[in-house]
Design a protein around this motif. Structure first.
Motif: not given
Length: 284
Positions: A30-34
């Protein structure tokens, strides 16, 4: 026969209602690093878009707002999942070595040359290159981000085109900070600086700088979204990166970008480009 058909129809309706009413299963990762440029953060655009993405997708976005150069370096090391940046040459190099994939245009604004209202260097109504030459000739204070961002890269290109070696000169100072901080320092010191229009419009009520040059074709400022290659970096959240990139270029979000800033600043801060034919031919 009719009763059997009714039962099957009723069962199908129950399944359809359940699929509609029950929340979708959360993403496996679920975690997205932008990693993105500070202008998207300082302008408030991400504050407007990210809650919508997180609500629709179930992903949670961790934003790291740095200069485009630093964001691209994170992508090159596999330390981010997706990039939103505005440094074309560095972006193309990232794609060429396979660390980035699916580069898609999102939007543009432009760079503007800012300075104190008194304009001691006399750059007003001059071309961008002549304006930079006037700053050097009059030894007027110029504040550079100095952070390898897209804005910094554009500024260095302008100095080079103007035939000026600015670095090392006493009138040339680097903040090493993002756009918002650099504007604040330049305002305090009554200095010249180069800014993206979006961050300037978002901050203009709190600073004393004014636009002295704008509209030059060389000052176009284009933003792309790039997914970091999960085949190169297995820990990268490829599905989340793709979902976020698709979100940015969707019709709903492109319309939202077009309208962002009008109510608060009287002018859009960015102009959507994903649906404009041939706007970025050969770069997607």
């Amino acid at each position: 026969m009719n009763r059997s058909r009714w039962r099957h129809g009723a069962l199908a309706l129950v399944i359809l209602l359940a699929a509609t009413l029950l929340p979708a299963a959360p993403p496996a990762q679920p975690a997205v690093i932008l990693a993105t440029t500070t202008s998207t953060q300082d302008s408030g655009l991400l504050d407007d878009l990210l809650p919508l993405f997180e609500k629709q997708s179930g992903y949670a976005v961790k934003t790291i707002a740095v200069g485009s150069g630093q964001a691209i370096a994170m992508g090159r090391r596999g330390e981010a999942d997706v990039l939103l940046v505005h440094s074309p040459e560095a972006e193309e190099a990232l794609l060429a070595d396979g660390a980035g994939i699916r580069r898609r245009i999102v939007m543009h604004n432009d760079f503007v040359l800012l300075g104190p209202p008194g304009d001691p260097a006399g750059v007003s109504k001059r071309g961008a290159l002549e304006g930079f030459q006037r700053i050097a000739k009059t030894r007027s204070l110029f504040l550079s981000r100095g952070d390898h961002s897209g804005t910094h890269a554009q500024e260095l290109k302008l100095w080079k085109a103007a035939g000026i070696t600015a670095e090392g000169q006493p009138w040339y100072q680097e903040t090493g900070q993002g756009m918002g901080q650099t504007l604040a320092v330049a305002s305090e010191k009554k200095a010249y600086t180069l800014s993206d229009r979006g961050t300037y419009l978002a901050m203009r009520r709190n600073i004393s700088l004014i636009i002295l040059h704008e509209g030059d074709p060389t000052l176009r400022n284009v933003y792309h979204v790039i997914e970091v290659n999960p085949m190169r970096f297995p820990k990268v959240n490829g599905a989340g990166a793709r979902a976020f990139a698709d979100f940015l270029v969707s019709k709903v979000v492109q319309k939202r970008i077009k309208e962002f800033g009008i109510g608060l600043y009287g002018s859009p801060l960015f102009f959507p480009d994903a649906d404009v034919p041939n706007v970025d031919a050969g770069r997607r």
